[in-house]
Design an enzyme around this catalytic site. Structure first.
Site, PDB file in Angstrom:
ATOM      1  N   GLU A  90       0.836  -1.192   0.000  1.00 46.82           N
ATOM      2  CA  GLU A  90       0.000   0.000   0.000  1.00 46.82           C
ATOM      3  C   GLU A  90       0.876   1.251   0.000  1.00 46.82           C
ATOM      4  O   GLU A  90       2.111   1.171   0.091  1.00 46.82           O
ATOM      5  CB  GLU A  90      -0.911   0.011   1.230  1.00 46.82           C
ATOM      6  N   ARG A 117      -2.019  -7.704  13.269  1.00 48.70           N
ATOM      7  CA  ARG A 117      -1.756  -6.738  14.332  1.00 48.70           C
ATOM      8  C   ARG A 117      -0.606  -7.226  15.202  1.00 48.70           C
ATOM      9  O   ARG A 117      -0.601  -8.365  15.667  1.00 48.70           O
ATOM     10  CB  ARG A 117      -2.989  -6.530  15.212  1.00 48.70           C
ATOM     11  N   HIS A 129       4.089  -0.846  10.381  1.00 50.96           N
ATOM     12  CA  HIS A 129       3.582   0.505  10.197  1.00 50.96           C
ATOM     13  C   HIS A 129       2.366   0.758  11.079  1.00 50.96           C
ATOM     14  O   HIS A 129       1.703  -0.174  11.543  1.00 50.96           O
ATOM     15  CB  HIS A 129       3.211   0.755   8.733  1.00 50.96           C
TER      16      HIS A 129
END
Length: 318
Positions: A115, A192, A172
């Site tokens: 992304e 996560r 990130h």
């Protein structure tokens, strides 16, 4: 007659969401915990619905399947891109995404998730977690499992207009007070690593995925090398942030009237500031901040007039 597809927003409520999708863009959001607008999406977890023309009421995914010629008869089985706007009213979890090969094996054939982010707006002092300080995967695992987050996580200060490329494998997190446009592969797979031990309204912590995260994290971290270029022509300044095998991402800053020619089978456009008019085949349509549309393959050229800024993405042309 060929025309652009305009989309209804698809909102996702999140524990870290806020109300800027309403206050900044004017959207009618479901609550003040609205974290994401899946603006151009064919993903089953949030498919965009076309709101104009021949395909009004159909999803992007349906038209992708029924009319492949509108997308240049692509080889991909699924629409490969997803455009989001994220309102981080609170810190997002520290996370990482897998690449295509890992996701295909471990996530039921899902795409991986590379992304990138364009910072639309942020509060003074806003930060991102972008990468980590561990020298190896073993050190990363040790520091993560022992909760040495201040030692492990790399934070960077941001400002409006910044661009970050986030390949799969990159640790990130978007920080508090940040409004971001995200261009990504069409995937909803997130691992996560750390969620600040916070709980939802029912007192439950969100699930972590530490083992998978350790398996896919790139260590040591290296910032992506980008060759950002800007070119000016009549009516528009075009900045190219990235162009690779996943997508290309650009910024159009229109001031006046600008002519465009298709550089890929289709083009995704998100207006993030200003207003103007889109002209295709002699037909004009008003466009403004908060509009998201796709220019399909039959449209080979178009004009945009006005004063506006757009973030634009294309599928890979190779």
């Amino acid at each position: 007659m060929a025309e652009a597809f305009f989309f209804k927003p698809v909102f996702q409520e999140r524990i870290w969401g806020g109300s800027k999708l309403h206050t900044y863009f004017g959207y009618d959001i479901p609550s003040d915990k609205t974290g994401e607008d899946w603006a151009i999406s064919a993903h089953p977890n949030g498919p965009s619905v076309i709101k104009n023309g021949e395909f009004s009421g159909k999803t992007l995914a349906e038209v992708w399947q029924s009319n492949p010629e509108l997308f240049g008869n692509p080889k991909e089985e699924v629409f490969p891109l997803l455009t989001k706007i994220l309102d981080a009213n609170d810190d997002l979890s520290v996370q990482v995404h897998p690449n295509d090969a890992y996701a295909k094996t471990h996530e039921n054939g899902e795409l991986g998730k590379t992304e990138c982010w364009y910072v639309i707006d942020c509060e003074p002092g806003a930060e991102l977690v972008y990468g980590h300080h561990a020298a190896s995967q073993e050190e990363f695992a040790d520091w993560a499992k022992s909760g040495q987050w201040d030692k492990l996580l790399r934070k960077v200060a941001i400002k409006p207009g910044d661009f970050y490329y986030v390949p799969s494998g990159t640790i990130h997190a978007i920080g508090t007070g940040t409004l971001i446009l995200e261009t990504q592969q069409s995937s909803d797979t997130t691992y996560r690593v750390y969620d600040y031990d916070r709980t939802d309204d029912n007192g439950n912590k969100r699930e972590l995925h530490l083992d998978k995260a350790i398996a896919v994290t790139t260590a040591p971290h290296h910032d992506a090398k980008l060759a950002i270029t800007t070119s000016d022509r009549d009516g528009v300044s075009v900045t190219t942030f990235v162009s690779n095998s996943f997508f290309s991402v650009h910024k159009w800053e229109v001031n006046g009237t600008a002519s465009f020619e298709a550089e890929a089978p289709y083009t995704l456009v998100s207006i993030i500031a200003g207003s103007g008019r889109l002209e295709i085949g002699g037909t004009e349509t008003a466009i403004q901040k908060g509009d998201h549309f796709l220019i399909p393959a039959p449209v080979k050229d178009w004009k945009i007039s006005g004063e506006l800024t757009a973030i634009v993405s294309n599928p890979p042309t190779k």
